[in-house]
Design an enzyme around this catalytic site. Structure first.
Site: not given
Length: 425
Positions: A150, A177, A303
């Site tokens: 990510d 991602h 996130d």
């Protein structure tokens, strides 16, 4: 261990009842419970949810303890109603070896505020060139089951295929991602009307959608598990819907900010609104919300991306992307979905716990169940004051916004980590 008697609480929106917590589990449930040795909590008007689980948290330790530590991030998570978080691998050094993931795991255990489950890197150093020690991380004390680069896309399709094949042996997950880097070079925000008007290089929706389309085909071919991080476009929703209809083993997440904020925020040039992937349009938000309710998008993931002051309070072009999320996620879910308690429990606790394989989490409070739960006051409204957040960073896009809901208490295996809205330790 102090026993607790929670009186008059609504479990996931049901009729009020009492919960007795003893020796780390919910020992009993029902009206009119008594326990002379227990500490009584009056929960009239409160809702009990299974402790929230976040599949996408950046804790920054090791390497950027100025922005966040495992302890400070864990405290922020507990205050947000979480009992477990999955810590992303883009630390310094990168969590691409058994040693680093075990370090993060042990720091989480020492903090004792939430269960911290490390996510391992897919590739060495997040460089996208060769696979990291996936098997060693899976066999470590941390028992890593999710792997992600990510912040970087695993752009090489051959490497992505090999990763999917490798983790299939232990039913692991590759969390992608989704960003085709050749389409986002120099991009500053969503490509559209606002970027054109501001003269900023745009980040096209197709950069995300193309990678998701490729990866669901790879996952289908291999028969492995794929998870798509921070879905942000209506087109991505359609790709996922079609993949799920074919039986592809794919799950997906959406962030609170992609459910609420649009690319119009970039007009302020305030770097707090710079995020990866970028804020999209109102029509994208509508599609994401519908997909979340439908189940095409499986979970809400924060996130949570703390940054030091110098990395955010600067010119837009030089600011690091990312926003805080742990302490406000449930409030945003309430704002977007309303008090749909079963849906919120499903998307923020039950399903993420199942995806991550976190036994004891994501289970509704009931007799015999580990006492991982949170108590919410749905009638309360709170003003987000950045200085009062537990995170070491202050890059919240919700500063001074009034949001619904307040976390009153959080319990981790029967031990309170939050009481009366305040961290216990």
């Amino acid at each position: 261990m102090t026993p607790y008697l929670i009186k008059g609480v609504s479990v996931v929106g049901a009729a009020p009842t009492d919960l007795l917590i003893r020796d780390g589990v919910v020992a009993d449930a029902g009206a009119g419970l008594t326990a002379p040795d227990a500490t009584v909590l009056d929960a009239t008007g409160l809702v009990a949810l299974p402790g929230l689980v976040d599949l996408h948290t950046h804790l920054r330790e090791p390497g950027r303890e100025d922005a966040e530590t495992v302890e400070s991030g864990s405290r922020a998570a507990a205050l947000g109603g979480y009992t477990a978080v999955c810590a992303m691998a883009n630390t310094s050094p990168v969590a691409d070896t058994a040693g680093v993931v075990e370090q993060v795991w042990r720091l989480g255990r020492e903090a004792g505020l939430v269960d911290v489950q490390p996510i391992g890197a897919v590739t060495v150093g997040l460089a996208g060139e060769r696979l990291a020690e996936l098997g060693a991380m899976a066999d470590s004390a941390a028992q890593v089951r999710i792997f992600s680069d990510d912040g970087h896309c695993v752009a090489d399709p051959k490497l992505m295929r090999r990763a999917l094949e490798y983790v299939k042996a232990f039913d692991g997950i590759i969390a992608q991602h989704a960003e085709e880097p050749r389409l986002t070079e120099g991009a500053q925000m969503h490509e559209g009307e606002v970027s054109t008007r501001l003269g900023l290089i745009g980040w096209p929706a197709v950069a995300e959608e193309a990678i998701i389309a490729r990866d669901v085909l790879l996952a289908e071919h291999v028969g492995s598990r794929l998870h798509v991080c921070h879905v942000s476009t209506a087109g991505s929703v359609e790709v996922l819907r079609q993949a799920k209809a074919r039986g592809v083993r794919v799950t997906a997440e959406v962030t609170p900010h992609h459910l609420l904020l649009t690319d119009v925020k970039a007009e302020t040039y305030d770097p707090v609104y710079k995020v990866n992937p970028p804020l999209r349009t109102a029509s994208d938000i509508a599609a994401l919300r519908a997909a979340l309710v439908e189940g095409v998008i499986d979970v809400v993931a924060t996130d949570h991306a703390p940054h030091a002051v110098e990395d955010k309070e600067c010119e837009w072009a030089y600011a690091r992307p990312g926003m805080l999320g742990l302490e406000t996620a449930l409030s945003i879910a309430l704002d977007v979905l309303g008090p749909e308690w079963d849906l919120i429990a499903e998307r923020m606790s039950r399903v993420p716990a199942r995806i991550a394989g976190l036994d004891g989490h994501g289970v509704d409070p009931a007799p015999g169940v580990p006492a991982n739960l949170t108590l919410v006051d749905p009638a309360a409204r709170r003003v987000v004051e950045p200085a009062e957040l537990a995170s070491r960073s202050r890059n919240t896009p919700y500063a001074r916004m009034t949001l619904p809901g307040r976390i009153v208490a959080t319990f981790l295996r029967g031990e309170p980590t939050v009481l009366d809205g305040k961290a216990v330790k």
